[in-house]
Write an enzyme that holds these catalytic residues in place. Sequence first.
Site, mmCIF file in Angstrom:
data_model
loop_
_atom_site.group_PDB
_atom_site.id
_atom_site.type_symbol
_atom_site.label_atom_id
_atom_site.label_comp_id
_atom_site.label_asym_id
_atom_site.label_seq_id
_atom_site.Cartn_x
_atom_site.Cartn_y
_atom_site.Cartn_z
ATOM 1 N N LYS A 1 34.617 50.079 47.425
ATOM 2 C CA LYS A 1 35.527 51.209 47.484
ATOM 3 C C LYS A 1 34.909 52.409 47.961
ATOM 4 C CE LYS A 1 39.228 52.758 44.374
ATOM 5 N NZ LYS A 1 39.709 52.951 42.886
ATOM 6 N N MET B 1 53.645 11.624 46.781
ATOM 7 C CA MET B 1 52.265 10.857 47.128
ATOM 8 C C MET B 1 51.648 10.327 45.896
ATOM 9 S SD MET B 1 50.769 9.331 49.326
ATOM 10 C CE MET B 1 50.923 9.847 51.083
ATOM 11 N N GLU C 1 48.423 36.159 48.241
ATOM 12 C CA GLU C 1 47.111 36.301 49.158
ATOM 13 C C GLU C 1 46.717 34.831 49.703
ATOM 14 O OE1 GLU C 1 47.151 37.660 46.095
ATOM 15 O OE2 GLU C 1 46.842 39.651 46.246
ATOM 16 N N PHE D 1 37.049 47.026 36.222
ATOM 17 C CA PHE D 1 38.294 46.610 36.573
ATOM 18 C C PHE D 1 38.677 45.848 38.074
ATOM 19 C CE2 PHE D 1 42.665 47.452 37.908
ATOM 20 C CZ PHE D 1 43.381 46.645 37.125
ATOM 21 N N GLN D 2 39.197 44.679 37.979
ATOM 22 C CA GLN D 2 39.315 44.115 39.099
ATOM 23 C C GLN D 2 38.167 43.701 39.967
ATOM 24 O OE1 GLN D 2 42.802 45.839 41.364
ATOM 25 N NE2 GLN D 2 44.390 44.476 40.201
#
Lengths: 569, 81
Positions: free
Chosen positions: A167, A475, A55, A117-118
């Site tokens: 949802k 760096m 993502e 969940f999630q």
Amino acid sequence: MQSLSEIPVNAAYGLVKSMEDCGVKIVFGIPGGAILPFFDYLYDSNIRFILVRHEQAAAHAADAYGRVTGNPGVVAVTSGPGATNLITGLATAYMDSSPLVAITGQVSRDMIGRDAFQEADITGLAIPVTKHAFLAENAETVPSIFKLAYRLSVSLRPGPVLIDVPKDLWLQPIKQVRDLDFIVKSLPEPDLSLVMEAVRILLKAEKPVILVGGGVAIGGLWGDVLGLAEALNAPVVTTLMGKNSVPSTHPLVMGVAGMHGRPEANIALLESDVVLVVGSRLSDRTVSDFTSFRNGRKIIHLDIDAGEIGKNVKPDLSIIGDLRKSLSEMVKLASGSIVRRSGFIGRLYEVRRRFEEYLESHSEPCFKPWKALKVIRQSIPPSSIVTTGVGQNQMWASLHWTVLSPRTYITSGGLGTMGFGLPAAIGVKAAFPDRVVLDIDGDGSLLMTCQNLAVVSEENLPVIVVVFDNRALGMIRQWQSVMFRRRYIASDIGSKTDFIKLAESFGVDGVSPKTYGELENAVRKYSELNEPLLVDLTIDADELVLPFVPPGRCLSDMIMPEGVDVNVW
Amino acid sequence: MLMCGEYMLSIDGLGSIDTVIKILLVIRRSRIKFKGMEASTNGGVRVKLCINGLEDEVSWIARKIENIANIASVNLLKGGC
């Protein structure tokens, strides 16, 4: 309020319809359970969905899409980890004022706050790194929230906006689309008396310098800025983001100033008696020590964002509002005045000449970053767009890449997000499939998002990736070399990664040139063929990015390569 | 001018508790001392913040808050807490 015939059947349909109404052509992201109904409606749309491999890459791709088109890039991901994975990308876009709209699925409203969940509180997480984060509370507002978010992301100072949709809302029938009460602010008019005062100060100055930030690229103001520079005969220096704002080839443009600035740009600032700052937040990387930057010179700050005025450096005069109006008025007022500053500019050219003479005299047989960049520039068309990773590769590009036209140099300037280069290149290529898109990257930076090479081949987005491969977090290694007595820890990343095989495993050709000629031939060939390519360019791990102003020090403490004398006074 | 003192920020806008959180997120990363606040979200958002700090910093904070989406007005008063 919409007519009955336009009323969407549910929130998912309404959202897709709103996207189409806004002219959205592409969405980047990854689906998941909490957003699947939206994808089901996207199936019937002409909007292209580009499936990325993380993502974060969706956010970077959309960010870069927004920077080169001026229209918000759009992202759609699921709840929980799908949403939290966006955060680095949102912060990157926020820091660099890039327009983006992110849509995240959320657990059902009755599960919010119950550790479902999630589930993640993505609006809470996103508040500090977005212009606004909406949590849709009912289906009727979802279509109008998207249109509002789209407008908000490009209004005034652009930035990312997030919409979180629970949802249970997706498939809820909508009887009537409702607008949300929201305050959208307008651009203030500049105070013309302050504009006149600014011009008076600039005309009176002996060594005025114009410091250009990323705001000039965003606003399309390079013509106005260069017009003013010419009227004043004043040198132009840029921030890292401002490199994308003006062509490097203009005779008054001295390049990027700051920690890894061009010597002629840093000396221009050091010698100046007045600095006109246009569309810049005056970051620590540009001005180094804020107090010493302020001393002995007048600062005039032009910005559309009042929150930038006095944040780091208190100006003597500030003009808030429409930059185009301010600048065009300044050009009018300054034009026709007789200003002679050829001595100042001539000395800056002499500094440039000495620096480039040094570079030319230190061209060993192994690849030198500056020379490789010159060769690559010659190998691709002028219209090409370049993205960068973060690290030494980014700073070499900042010092030595020639920007031929604004909005063709895309880099993560504010957040400095390693892994930005490849997904950003994907976003640019999606926006402009007919232009050559090249990612200047580092081995450490690329390895953070390299799985998106799969997107390059699977989605037919043929970008060229040039890896400045020094087998180190270069760096970090440089800082350890300069500031920690060469006590290298956790900066060498080993030699076992085979970038050619890595590219080939994703269906992308890889080459490892041994000469500048081979580099030129490979880049030219693949850019003409419009085919993807990874170029593994071996760089000495001890190669430093110079000049270098150590953090917290003044620009006058700039470390130059040994043997370069920039004291031309 | 470097004048340190107590200030009241009176803020009006739209939205919900998220607008209040956005204001507090600006405050928590600034160089001023947070002394107290009153907030209500009844038909709009109204926040009164009592802060202590240098005038330049407090003025900058006021401009930052004014930039937040959904903020309608910010009034800065010397003292008033």
